[in-house]
Design an enzyme around this catalytic site. Structure first.
Site, PDB file in Angstrom:
ATOM      1  N   ALA A 154       0.833  -1.200   0.000  1.00 53.58           N
ATOM      2  CA  ALA A 154       0.000   0.000   0.000  1.00 53.58           C
ATOM      3  C   ALA A 154       0.872   1.257   0.000  1.00 53.58           C
ATOM      4  CB  ALA A 154      -0.929  -0.002   1.211  1.00 53.58           C
ATOM      5  N   TYR A 155       1.884   1.257   0.839  1.00 54.93           N
ATOM      6  CA  TYR A 155       2.789   2.407   0.900  1.00 54.93           C
ATOM      7  C   TYR A 155       3.474   2.615  -0.453  1.00 54.93           C
ATOM      8  CZ  TYR A 155       6.476   5.520   2.575  1.00 54.93           C
ATOM      9  OH  TYR A 155       7.326   6.584   2.755  1.00 54.93           O
ATOM     10  N   SER A 156       3.990   1.526  -1.028  1.00 54.10           N
ATOM     11  CA  SER A 156       4.687   1.626  -2.318  1.00 54.10           C
ATOM     12  C   SER A 156       3.745   2.119  -3.408  1.00 54.10           C
ATOM     13  CB  SER A 156       5.272   0.271  -2.697  1.00 54.10           C
ATOM     14  OG  SER A 156       6.216  -0.173  -1.735  1.00 54.10           O
TER      15      SER A 156
END
Length: 248
Positions: A154-156
């Site tokens: 999700a962060y990436s």
């Protein structure tokens, strides 16, 4: 090293301004002459940061709420008199887990803050810059948005989205003297590391050829160049502070 009057007469909004990179950027640009409005979810930390830095205006809000962002933009523009600089630094890491086990609500929250929040903020603030005929925007992305980190999907993905948004917006505004850049730091020392397991930090550290984590002031220096008048022929672009990790 700083320039005492580099931002004299300028007015800035910094999201995530209560801690970490956002706070450090706000500290430096105010020290170099700008007035500043700080936005953050943590009201207590926001008040402390504003008192420490000497910020003109603060807004405690959830950056994932588009209506709250629109109200904050209007309030800060009125308090500052104008908006010349926007630094979108608010962000979270989210869960550290494989895609197949990633909680849907965790995914949605990361995208809401890290990507949608940047969109809402740019959408609300940029018109003030266009009306004034000047603006500098820096969106804080991550090396993870270029390369992807395992167990941080999700962060990436959110940070990759920030890069695409930056490139689109920068091209849209290229002839209006509103320049839009992104920075892609590798892991650096900041409160956001408290959201990660040590194993994830060790993995990211192992990918940095310089063999150390970054320091907040190193990315602050890059951001401050990008929001200054010296940055005059770069837009829709990405700038690394990655200790040699990124290859494109």
């Amino acid at each position: 090293m700083s320039a005492a009057d580099r931002f004299a007469g300028r007015a800035a909004i910094v999201t995530g301004g209560a801690s970490g990179l956002g706070k450090d950027v706000a500290r430096r640009i105010t020290a170099e002459g700008s007035t500043a409005a700080l936005w953050d979810l943590d009201a207590a930390a926001l008040a402390a940061a504003a008192a420490e830095i000497g910020a003109t205006h603060t807004v405690a809000l959830d950056i994932a709420d588009p209506d709250a962002v629109a109200r904050a933009a209007a309030q800060s523009a009125a308090a500052l008199g104008k908006v010349d600089i926007l630094v979108c630094s608010a962000g979270i890491t989210g869960p550290t887990t494989p895609v197949t086990d990633f909680p849907v609500d965790g995914w949605q929250r990361v995208i809401d803050i890290n990507l949608n929040g940047v969109f809402y903020t740019c959408r609300a603030v940029v018109p003030h810059m266009v009306a004034n005929g000047y603006g500098r925007v820096v969106n804080v992305a991550s090396v993870a948005g270029k390369e992807g980190n395992p167990n941080a999907s999700a962060y990436s993905a959110s940070k990759a989205g920030v890069l695409g948004l930056t490139k689109s917006l920068g091209k849209e505004l290229a002839q209006q003297n509103v320049l839009v850049s992104a920075v892609t730091p590798a892991t650096f020392v900041s409160p956001i590391l408290e959201q990660m397991p040590q194993s994830q930090i060790d993995y990211m550290l192992g990918k940095i050829p310089m063999g150390r984590l970054g320091e907040t002031h190193e990315t602050t220096a890059m951001v401050c160049f990008l929001v200054s008048e010296e940055c005059s022929f770069s837009t829709a672009a990405t700038f690394d502070t990655s200790g040699g990790r990124t290859t494109y």
